[in-house]
Design a protein around this motif. Structure first.
Motif, PDB file in Angstrom:
ATOM      1  N   ALA A  61     -79.594 -25.864  55.430  1.00  0.00           N
ATOM      2  CA  ALA A  61     -80.135 -24.650  54.797  1.00  0.00           C
ATOM      3  C   ALA A  61     -80.083 -23.469  55.763  1.00  0.00           C
ATOM      4  O   ALA A  61     -79.767 -22.345  55.362  1.00  0.00           O
ATOM      5  N   LEU A  62     -80.356 -23.711  57.045  1.00  0.00           N
ATOM      6  CA  LEU A  62     -80.279 -22.621  58.024  1.00  0.00           C
ATOM      7  C   LEU A  62     -78.840 -22.180  58.249  1.00  0.00           C
ATOM      8  O   LEU A  62     -78.571 -20.992  58.406  1.00  0.00           O
ATOM      9  N   ALA A  63     -77.911 -23.129  58.279  1.00  0.00           N
ATOM     10  CA  ALA A  63     -76.498 -22.766  58.423  1.00  0.00           C
ATOM     11  C   ALA A  63     -76.054 -21.918  57.229  1.00  0.00           C
ATOM     12  O   ALA A  63     -75.365 -20.907  57.390  1.00  0.00           O
ATOM     13  N   ALA A  64     -76.472 -22.318  56.025  1.00  0.00           N
ATOM     14  CA  ALA A  64     -76.133 -21.540  54.830  1.00  0.00           C
ATOM     15  C   ALA A  64     -76.771 -20.152  54.889  1.00  0.00           C
ATOM     16  O   ALA A  64     -76.154 -19.158  54.481  1.00  0.00           O
ATOM     17  N   ALA A  65     -77.981 -20.068  55.420  1.00  0.00           N
ATOM     18  CA  ALA A  65     -78.645 -18.763  55.555  1.00  0.00           C
ATOM     19  C   ALA A  65     -77.834 -17.851  56.470  1.00  0.00           C
ATOM     20  O   ALA A  65     -77.696 -16.654  56.198  1.00  0.00           O
ATOM     21  N   MET A  66     -77.271 -18.412  57.533  1.00  0.00           N
ATOM     22  CA  MET A  66     -76.440 -17.606  58.433  1.00  0.00           C
ATOM     23  C   MET A  66     -75.154 -17.150  57.739  1.00  0.00           C
ATOM     24  O   MET A  66     -74.723 -16.011  57.911  1.00  0.00           O
ATOM     25  N   ILE A  67     -74.554 -18.020  56.935  1.00  0.00           N
ATOM     26  CA  ILE A  67     -73.340 -17.648  56.199  1.00  0.00           C
ATOM     27  C   ILE A  67     -73.634 -16.475  55.268  1.00  0.00           C
ATOM     28  O   ILE A  67     -72.880 -15.503  55.217  1.00  0.00           O
ATOM     29  N   HIS A  68     -74.736 -16.565  54.538  1.00  0.00           N
ATOM     30  CA  HIS A  68     -75.081 -15.502  53.590  1.00  0.00           C
ATOM     31  C   HIS A  68     -75.451 -14.204  54.303  1.00  0.00           C
ATOM     32  O   HIS A  68     -75.091 -13.119  53.840  1.00  0.00           O
ATOM     33  N   ALA A  69     -76.152 -14.301  55.426  1.00  0.00           N
ATOM     34  CA  ALA A  69     -76.492 -13.095  56.184  1.00  0.00           C
ATOM     35  C   ALA A  69     -75.220 -12.436  56.714  1.00  0.00           C
ATOM     36  O   ALA A  69     -75.087 -11.210  56.667  1.00  0.00           O
ATOM     37  N   ALA A  70     -74.283 -13.232  57.183  1.00  0.00           N
ATOM     38  CA  ALA A  70     -73.005 -12.683  57.667  1.00  0.00           C
ATOM     39  C   ALA A  70     -72.257 -12.014  56.523  1.00  0.00           C
ATOM     40  O   ALA A  70     -71.742 -10.904  56.671  1.00  0.00           O
ATOM     41  N   GLY A  71     -72.211 -12.672  55.381  1.00  0.00           N
ATOM     42  CA  GLY A  71     -71.534 -12.097  54.219  1.00  0.00           C
ATOM     43  C   GLY A  71     -72.160 -10.783  53.796  1.00  0.00           C
ATOM     44  O   GLY A  71     -71.460  -9.847  53.404  1.00  0.00           O
ATOM     45  N   GLY A  72     -73.475 -10.677  53.891  1.00  0.00           N
ATOM     46  CA  GLY A  72     -74.171  -9.434  53.573  1.00  0.00           C
ATOM     47  C   GLY A  72     -73.802  -8.298  54.523  1.00  0.00           C
ATOM     48  O   GLY A  72     -73.977  -7.134  54.194  1.00  0.00           O
ATOM     49  N   ARG A  73     -73.264  -8.658  55.672  1.00  0.00           N
ATOM     50  CA  ARG A  73     -72.829  -7.662  56.656  1.00  0.00           C
ATOM     51  C   ARG A  73     -71.322  -7.435  56.584  1.00  0.00           C
ATOM     52  O   ARG A  73     -70.763  -6.735  57.415  1.00  0.00           O
TER      53      ARG A  73
END
Length: 168
Positions: free
Chosen positions: A70-82
């Motif tokens: 879940a934390l790895a996915a959170a990082m993917i989504h945060a990166a995508g938001g940037r």
């Protein structure tokens, strides 16, 4: 340390109830599997790496034990938001057969990687060896919650260790 970073302030609020428990790492999914928690966690982890001179591009993939998916996915989504691309791979549990690849997710061979070390289920040194064995280059270690054994491992391995200050 006083901060005005709204993401870090939100993380402090979210983690306060679990920091006083005997095993805070076991309660981390309570935060990372909520909508607000995932957004905050992903941004804080990427910000921590950037503050330590590890920007996306210096690493292409985040690698974590399966319990930290879940934390790895959170990082993917945060990166995508940037507007940035970030992949993830998860270390399978030890009971996977020897013929199986030890990782699920994006390919990691030949890629620079950051270890996401929050799970109490996998020792960071074991994760690091599996990653090296799969042909990835580890450039840093990031944790959401402080962990002395992970900090010591990173220091011994000569890797940057990033963890937020959760105290006021």
């Amino acid at each position: 340390m006083i901060t005005h970073d709204p993401q870090l302030l939100a993380l402090r609020t979210l983690t306060a109830p679990i920091l006083d428990t005997e095993e805070p790492l076991t309660h981390l999914n309570e935060i990372s599997l909520s909508a607000q928690g995932a957004a905050v966690c992903g941004h804080v982890l990427i910000d921590l790496l950037e503050e330590n001179d590890l920007a996306i591009g210096d690493y292409e993939v985040v690698i974590a034990p399966e319990g930290d998916g879940a934390l790895a996915a959170a990082m993917i989504h945060a990166a995508g938001g940037r507007g940035l691309d970030l992949d993830a791979a998860l270390l399978r549990p030890a009971q996977a057969t020897a013929s199986d690849t030890p990782f699920n997710g994006a390919p990691i061979h030949g890629r620079p990687a950051v270890l996401l070390a929050n799970s109490s289920l996998v020792d960071t040194a074991v994760l690091h060896e599996a990653v090296k064995g799969a042909g990835a280059t580890v450039v840093g270690v990031v944790s959401l919650l402080p962990d002395p054994s992970t900090r010591d491992f990173a220091s011994e391995a000569g890797l940057t260790y990033c963890v937020p200050s959760l105290a006021d």
